[in-house]
Design a protein around this motif. Structure first.
Motif, PDB file in Angstrom:
ATOM      1  N   LEU A 286       0.690  -1.020   0.038  1.00 15.45           N
ATOM      2  CA  LEU A 286       0.377   0.030   0.401  1.00 15.45           C
ATOM      3  C   LEU A 286       1.262   1.026  -0.018  1.00 15.45           C
ATOM      4  CD1 LEU A 286      -3.027   1.867   0.417  1.00 15.45           C
ATOM      5  CD2 LEU A 286      -2.674   0.873   2.357  1.00 15.45           C
ATOM      6  N   LEU A 287       1.538   0.809   0.447  1.00 14.62           N
ATOM      7  CA  LEU A 287       2.321   2.400   0.919  1.00 14.62           C
ATOM      8  C   LEU A 287       3.340   2.245  -0.488  1.00 14.62           C
ATOM      9  CD1 LEU A 287       4.164   1.850   4.500  1.00 14.62           C
ATOM     10  CD2 LEU A 287       2.945   4.033   4.029  1.00 14.62           C
ATOM     11  N   GLN A 288       3.923   2.136  -0.708  1.00 18.68           N
ATOM     12  CA  GLN A 288       5.016   1.942  -2.432  1.00 18.68           C
ATOM     13  C   GLN A 288       3.734   2.306  -2.781  1.00 18.68           C
ATOM     14  OE1 GLN A 288       6.882  -1.594  -3.937  1.00 18.68           O
ATOM     15  NE2 GLN A 288       8.958  -0.644  -2.816  1.00 18.68           N
ATOM     16  N   GLY A 289       2.484   1.458  -3.326  1.00 21.28           N
ATOM     17  CA  GLY A 289       1.890   2.594  -4.779  1.00 21.28           C
ATOM     18  C   GLY A 289       1.104   3.925  -4.190  1.00 21.28           C
ATOM     19  N   ASN A 290       1.109   4.274  -2.922  1.00 19.45           N
ATOM     20  CA  ASN A 290       0.902   5.290  -3.142  1.00 19.45           C
ATOM     21  C   ASN A 290       1.638   6.758  -2.522  1.00 19.45           C
ATOM     22  OD1 ASN A 290      -2.627   5.625  -3.182  1.00 19.45           O
ATOM     23  ND2 ASN A 290      -1.455   3.555  -2.001  1.00 19.45           N
ATOM     24  N   PHE A 291       2.422   6.241  -2.024  1.00 20.98           N
ATOM     25  CA  PHE A 291       3.735   7.357  -1.028  1.00 20.98           C
ATOM     26  C   PHE A 291       5.076   6.620  -1.599  1.00 20.98           C
ATOM     27  CE2 PHE A 291       0.935   6.132   1.595  1.00 20.98           C
ATOM     28  CZ  PHE A 291      -0.008   7.804   1.911  1.00 20.98           C
ATOM     29  N   GLU A 292       5.390   8.234  -3.036  1.00 23.63           N
ATOM     30  CA  GLU A 292       6.407   7.400  -3.808  1.00 23.63           C
ATOM     31  C   GLU A 292       8.003   8.243  -2.571  1.00 23.63           C
ATOM     32  OE1 GLU A 292       6.042   8.905  -7.523  1.00 23.63           O
ATOM     33  OE2 GLU A 292       5.486   8.063  -8.609  1.00 23.63           O
ATOM     34  N   GLU A 293       9.040   8.194  -3.031  1.00 22.82           N
ATOM     35  CA  GLU A 293      10.220   8.241  -2.628  1.00 22.82           C
ATOM     36  C   GLU A 293      10.188   8.204  -0.749  1.00 22.82           C
ATOM     37  OE1 GLU A 293      10.197  12.554  -3.750  1.00 22.82           O
ATOM     38  OE2 GLU A 293       9.969  11.763  -5.598  1.00 22.82           O
ATOM     39  N   LEU A 294       9.555   7.491  -0.443  1.00 24.11           N
ATOM     40  CA  LEU A 294       9.849   7.118   0.609  1.00 24.11           C
ATOM     41  C   LEU A 294      10.379   5.527   0.974  1.00 24.11           C
ATOM     42  CD1 LEU A 294       5.832   6.413   2.394  1.00 24.11           C
ATOM     43  CD2 LEU A 294       8.221   8.394   2.265  1.00 24.11           C
ATOM     44  N   ALA A 295      11.600   5.789   1.841  1.00 21.75           N
ATOM     45  CA  ALA A 295      12.822   4.719   2.841  1.00 21.75           C
ATOM     46  C   ALA A 295      12.154   4.301   3.270  1.00 21.75           C
ATOM     47  CB  ALA A 295      14.059   5.308   3.215  1.00 21.75           C
ATOM     48  N   LEU A 296      11.742   2.598   2.836  1.00 30.74           N
ATOM     49  CA  LEU A 296      10.715   1.541   3.408  1.00 30.74           C
ATOM     50  C   LEU A 296      11.755   0.220   3.909  1.00 30.74           C
ATOM     51  CD1 LEU A 296       8.070   2.029   1.490  1.00 30.74           C
ATOM     52  CD2 LEU A 296       8.118   2.392   3.753  1.00 30.74           C
ATOM     53  N   ILE A 297      11.320  -0.111   4.805  1.00 32.28           N
ATOM     54  CA  ILE A 297      12.314  -1.294   5.729  1.00 32.28           C
ATOM     55  C   ILE A 297      11.869  -2.432   6.094  1.00 32.28           C
ATOM     56  CG2 ILE A 297      14.292  -1.580   7.549  1.00 32.28           C
ATOM     57  CD1 ILE A 297      15.573   0.427   6.867  1.00 32.28           C
ATOM     58  N   VAL A 298      11.474  -3.017   6.812  1.00 32.24           N
ATOM     59  CA  VAL A 298      10.154  -4.257   7.450  1.00 32.24           C
ATOM     60  C   VAL A 298      11.321  -5.240   8.302  1.00 32.24           C
ATOM     61  CG1 VAL A 298       8.540  -6.377   6.606  1.00 32.24           C
ATOM     62  CG2 VAL A 298       9.419  -4.407   4.632  1.00 32.24           C
ATOM     63  N   MET A 299      10.680  -5.072   9.108  1.00 31.01           N
ATOM     64  CA  MET A 299      12.021  -6.296   9.878  1.00 31.01           C
ATOM     65  C   MET A 299      10.709  -7.481  10.673  1.00 31.01           C
ATOM     66  SD  MET A 299      12.485  -2.319  12.910  1.00 31.01           S
ATOM     67  CE  MET A 299      10.330  -2.398  13.112  1.00 31.01           C
ATOM     68  N   SER A 300      11.047  -8.198  11.084  1.00 26.62           N
ATOM     69  CA  SER A 300      10.506  -9.091  12.039  1.00 26.62           C
ATOM     70  C   SER A 300      11.585 -10.084  12.897  1.00 26.62           C
ATOM     71  CB  SER A 300      10.287  -9.860  10.589  1.00 26.62           C
ATOM     72  OG  SER A 300       9.109 -11.125  11.240  1.00 26.62           O
ATOM     73  N   ASP A 301      11.269 -10.540  13.420  1.00 28.24           N
ATOM     74  CA  ASP A 301      11.443 -12.359  14.606  1.00 28.24           C
ATOM     75  C   ASP A 301      11.277 -13.135  14.173  1.00 28.24           C
ATOM     76  OD1 ASP A 301       9.427 -11.285  15.444  1.00 28.24           O
ATOM     77  OD2 ASP A 301       9.834 -10.867  17.782  1.00 28.24           O
ATOM     78  N   TYR A 302      10.748 -13.264  13.039  1.00 22.31           N
ATOM     79  CA  TYR A 302      10.264 -14.224  12.161  1.00 22.31           C
ATOM     80  C   TYR A 302      10.498 -14.969  10.877  1.00 22.31           C
ATOM     81  CZ  TYR A 302       6.313 -13.689  16.623  1.00 22.31           C
ATOM     82  OH  TYR A 302       5.837 -13.560  17.667  1.00 22.31           O
ATOM     83  N   ARG A 303      10.679 -15.513  10.402  1.00 21.46           N
ATOM     84  CA  ARG A 303      11.603 -15.218   8.942  1.00 21.46           C
ATOM     85  C   ARG A 303      10.043 -16.086   8.221  1.00 21.46           C
ATOM     86  NH1 ARG A 303      16.770 -14.793   8.753  1.00 21.46           N
ATOM     87  NH2 ARG A 303      16.181 -13.912   6.397  1.00 21.46           N
ATOM     88  N   ASN A 304       9.534 -16.025   6.898  1.00 22.60           N
ATOM     89  CA  ASN A 304       8.789 -16.415   6.360  1.00 22.60           C
ATOM     90  C   ASN A 304       9.513 -16.371   5.230  1.00 22.60           C
ATOM     91  OD1 ASN A 304       6.817 -16.170   4.439  1.00 22.60           O
ATOM     92  ND2 ASN A 304       5.480 -16.860   6.576  1.00 22.60           N
ATOM     93  N   SER A 305       9.619 -17.001   4.797  1.00 22.58           N
ATOM     94  CA  SER A 305      10.828 -17.639   3.257  1.00 22.58           C
ATOM     95  C   SER A 305      10.238 -16.260   2.133  1.00 22.58           C
ATOM     96  CB  SER A 305      11.729 -18.221   3.014  1.00 22.58           C
ATOM     97  OG  SER A 305      10.037 -19.970   2.732  1.00 22.58           O
ATOM     98  N   ASP A 306       8.593 -16.933   1.632  1.00 28.77           N
ATOM     99  CA  ASP A 306       8.319 -16.393   0.805  1.00 28.77           C
ATOM    100  C   ASP A 306       8.037 -14.720   0.942  1.00 28.77           C
ATOM    101  OD1 ASP A 306       7.422 -18.834  -0.325  1.00 28.77           O
ATOM    102  OD2 ASP A 306       5.946 -19.404   1.021  1.00 28.77           O
TER     103      ASP A 306
END
Length: 557
Positions: A286-306
């Protein structure tokens, strides 16, 4: 999900996008300078829209288009009056006067589009979206000007794009946005305007101004506060949120002000419609589709390969964050702080470091959450009562902003006790899968496999004893029709399983299933897990009661 705010802070286009993605039914009310607008959604699609300043009446529109004559219209209106206005005019015309439904749909669609587009001219005012499952009963059909509700709704994302285009076009033409006028429905695509070149020095100045602003989105309060403290201590301006909806309001406000904040979002959190656990991936798209030029980092303490593969495809960075149990380990937190600063610097200059994505199933590491050791060489699950973590988890369970996250919290706490877990919901004489961790599937994705699982609650199965006795059970599963079906979906049959009920209003509304596959170790003490399940039922019951009270207030009872 509910949204309340000012149109100056969150634009109509973003509101439509949020409701569309959440796939909720309900009413969006808009108020601006004495005017009122209403947009009705069914499963995220727009099926009605009315405005106090633009009046369209179905009968008049059909007369203009010669779909019917005046005599037919008068007879239909008389039939409606005789029936005490219990039916909408459109329904009467279709059922009793055999007017083609498609012709009425075409007229109504066009009018709904015009009304929604007119709302894009309202640059200030208040909005409120209220979830309401039964949209058929939102008002008296006697006062419904369109007198018809679409079966197949309009796509809000299309309306958002077209409405924004119309506003931009009017601005370019120098038209005052607050003018009330009919807005033509655009049928052909319009090429976007090419923006004027921007001075490089201005761009650099804006980047430097935005670099210190960070938005953190994480439904885990302890981790959220920990990350916010790290960033604040390093001189960043931090806005931290538990829910994606609230974060979107803030991001949109910053974006409108010309700011381009960095966004850190958790991968594993509820989706906006309350289902599933990969809400961070939904929010990222949603963020990528509506807000350009944002620095986006996804975090997780669990792993999901897909999910991590999808994050990489979107060109975003992925960062492993500490687990709750590791917050007291200075070596872990110091290492994370270095990685976080490096990741922020990397995305700012489009030079993100390698994230080290690996093919790891979510269950392989989820079991280490909430206090278990992170030794990769360990091959056994350490049984634990989880008492040390129970207090913190109960505090989260009572968080009023939790929304649809009860199931996610149950799965998180279950990871203290078992390698694999599945939440089953019980409704309409069926037991069906809702969420999982640790399950693998050879054909479908694990989530899809679990969500396709349905077992009759009135037939003999592994769940029978839990449903009848309403108590937690640890047992060795027997063979049987529905047990064989269950373990085929789970890919294998364990030697021992745990089943814990979640009760609401005295009924079993959900069941937690757990086992220790692929290992053969026994399931340890589950006392604190059973306590947590009982409190989860109370939280669900409280949420249901609040929903009923809101509905009664809306009905004026």
């Amino acid at each position: 999900m509910s949204l309340v705010g000012n149109l100056a802070d969150l634009g109509l286009g973003e509101i439509l996008q949020i409701v569309s993605l959440s796939r909720r039914s309900g009413i969006l009310t808009l108020e601006s300078k004495g005017r009122q607008g209403i947009v009705v959604f069914r499963f995220g699609q727009v099926i009605r829209a009315t405005s106090s300043s633009i009046k369209y009446f179905l009968g008049e529109e059909l007369l203009k288009r010669e779909v019917l004559d005046d005599a037919c219209l008068q007879k239909a209106l008389q039939a409606q009056q005789t029936g005490a206005y219990k039916e909408r005019l459109g329904t009467i015309l279709i059922q009793k006067f055999h007017i083609p439904a498609q012709k009425i749909e075409d007229v109504v669609r066009e009018q709904i589009e015009k009304v929604v587009y007119s709302f894009f001219m309202w640059e200030e005012g208040r909005f409120e979206f209220e979830v309401q499952d039964d949209v058929e009963t939102i008002d008296d059909s006697k006062i419904d000007p369109l007198q018809f509700m679409l079966e197949q709704g309009l796509n809000p994302q299309f309306l958002a794009m077209e409405g924004s285009r119309i506003v931009d076009e009017k601005r370019h033409m120098g038209v005052l946005l607050e003018e009330e006028s009919e807005i033509p429905v655009q049928q052909s695509p319009v090429l976007p305007e090419i923006p004027a070149p921007v001075e490089l020095s201005a761009v650099q100045e804006q980047e430097e101004s935005s670099a210190g602003k960070i938005v953190v989105i994480d439904d885990d309060q302890a981790i959220r506060e920990f990350i916010a403290d790290i960033l604040t201590n390093s001189g960043k301006q931090v806005s931290a949120f538990a829910r994606g909806e609230d974060a979107l309001v803030k991001i949109d406000a910053l974006y409108r002000a010309g700011e381009r904040p960095s966004v850190l979002l958790d991968l594993i959190m509820p989706r906006m419609d309350g289902s599933g656990v990969l809400g961070g991936l939904e929010l990222l798209e949603l963020l990528q589709g509506n807000f350009e030029e944002l620095a986006l980092i996804v975090m997780s303490d669990y792993r999901n390969s897909d999910a991590e593969r999808r994050i990489k495809e979107l060109g975003c960075s992925f960062l492993s964050k500490p687990r709750r149990s590791e917050l007291s380990d200075s070596s872990v937190t110091e290492d994370f702080t270095l990685q976080l600063n490096s990741a922020l610097q990397g995305v700012r200059f489009n030079n993100a470091a390698s994230t080290g994505l690996t093919e790891v199933n979510i269950g392989d590491e989820l079991r280490l959450e909430l206090g278990e050791l992170g030794d990769e060489q360990s091959s056994t699950v350490v049984p634990s009562t989880g008492i040390s973590m129970l207090r913190a988890m109960l505090e989260e369970l009572n968080d009023p902003s939790l929304g649809g996250g009860v199931i996610l919290l149950v799965l998180r706490f279950a990871s203290e006790f078992v390698n694999r877990a599945v939440i089953f919901l019980v409704k309409d004489k069926l037991i069906y899968g809702a969420g999982q961790f640790g399950v693998s599937s050879k054909t479908l994705s694990a989530d899809a496999s679990i969500q396709s699982l349905k077992i009759p609650s009135d037939e003999e199965s592994l769940f029978t004893e839990v449903l009848s006795g309403r108590i937690a059970v640890k047992c060795r599963p027997n063979r049987g029709k529905w047990n064989d079906y269950l373990f085929a979906k789970l890919s294998s049959q364990p030697s021992e399983v745990f089943l814990g009920p979640i009760l609401s209003e005295g009924k079993v509304v959900a069941i937690l299933y757990g086992d220790n596959l692929p290992e053969s170790s026994p399931i340890g003490d589950t006392d604190s897990l059973e306590i947590f399940l009982s409190q989860a039922g109370i939280a669900m019951e409280k949420a249901l009661l609040e929903k009923r009270l809101k509905k009664r207030e809306m009905e004026g009872v």
